[in-house]
Design a protein around this motif. Structure first.
Motif: not given
Length: 354
Positions: A60-64, A166-171
């Motif tokens: 959700q942080d990456a989504r925001d 974490d990085a792959r998920l945000a990407a």
């Protein structure tokens, strides 16, 4: 569910493939929609596993960040979660002729013509690949952790996505939302290169915003070298297939090229990389034309989009607007403009390796 009904009607009227194939698409999408749960409800439930809540919080942080900082769509996509109890949501089937790197394309009512076919069941994807191989085609099946319905539905986070770092998920979130922001039917290289640039530049900015250092330079350098190795092999194969040779000779030279590619990789791994075997998995499977397709599709115009981003002064809304102007051009004018941007250099992308 009116959108799903409309989608099915368009599919049935399109006549571009069998009813059975579209039935599995509809069934798979329905299963995905039915499994969705709001992330905020899961986060508020103390009975949920702590690890799941931690991964959803990071997502959700990456989504925001995607909407607030990268000017990507602000909707319910990736604010829902679905556990399909499998690592991939869909399996893409790529195919090429035996002596060509041009993909066999498939046309759909909304997405236009694309260089692969998606299956919600791995065994059905592999069965379809086997039938194509009987016809003399090269094939490759690759699992996909996430995909975009281009804004038709609220796409969920998937359990397979949360298994990545974490990085792959945000990407992944940035990449799939880029497809929602802009998608040009019928031009896979344009769409994937654009989403890839948004993914990688977005990830760099996301890491900086979180006070994280960039990835180790040697890992970036290795990835670039690996991609360059495969792209050079693609270029040699394209030159080979243009030669007026008999099929037997082409077949032997094709296999010799794949042996050369393996040898060049081994030399890198045992030499400058000092035994780092991170790409061994890619070479563990048989090589063919279809295995090389994603490199051309995901890489082709990434430097051009980097140059366009620089022209836009790093302003995301302006960049997206200029990409939309590119998409509105005719194919010839668009490619000419992309080639001009590409010539200015900029950014070295990296291929998907699955």
């Amino acid at each position: 569910m009116s959108r799903l009904c409309l989608l099915l009607l368009l599919v049935l009227l399109s006549g571009c493939s069998s009813l059975g194939y579209y039935a599995q698409l509809a069934g798979g999408q329905w299963q995905l929609l039915a499994a969705r749960q709001p992330v905020d409800e899961l986060l508020a439930d103390p009975g949920q596993p702590a690890e799941l809540r931690q991964r959803l919080t990071l997502a959700q942080d990456a989504r925001d960040f995607a909407s607030a900082r990268l000017a990507l769509p602000d909707n319910r996509s990736y604010r829902l979660y679905a556990d399909l109890e499998r690592p991939y949501v869909v399996w893409n089937l790529f195919a090429t002729p035996e002596f060509s790197l041009q993909p066999v394309t498939h046309c759909f009512p909304i997405a236009g013509c694309v260089a692969y076919r998606g299956w919600f069941d791995e065994q059905r994807a592999r069965g379809a690949a086997a039938l194509l191989r009987v016809q003399g085609l090269d094939t490759a099946v690759a699992g996909v952790e996430a995909y975009s319905t281009l804004g038709w539905f609220d796409d969920p986070l998937l359990a397979g996505m949360l298994a990545w770092n974490d990085a792959r998920l945000a990407a992944l979130i940035f990449h799939e939302l880029a497809h929602q922001r802009l998608y040009l039917p019928g031009d896979t290289a344009f769409n994937e290169s654009y989403a890839r640039f948004v993914e990688e530049e977005g990830l760099r900015q996301w890491r900086r915003a979180r006070g994280l250092p960039p990835p180790p330079a040697h890992l970036e350098r290795q990835r670039e070298q690996f991609v360059a190795l495969v792209m050079a092999s693609r270029a040699r194969l394209e030159a080979l297939y243009a030669r007026p040779l008999a099929a037997e000779a082409l077949r032997a030279l094709k296999q010799a090229e794949f042996q050369r590619l393996r040898g060049e990789y081994a030399a890198l791994r045992e030499g400058p990389w000092q035994g780092d075997a991170r790409f061994d998995g890619w070479f563990a499977r048989p090589l063919n034309n279809a295995r090389l397709l994603p490199f051309g599709l995901y890489e082709q115009w990434v430097p051009a989009f980097a140059a366009l981003f620089a022209e836009a002064g790093g302003d995301w809304p302006r960049f997206h607007a200029e990409v939309a102007e590119l998409a509105a051009l005719g194919e010839g004018a668009r490619r000419e403009r992309l080639a001009a941007l590409q010539a200015r250099g900029g950014f070295a992308g990296s291929a998907r390796l699955d």
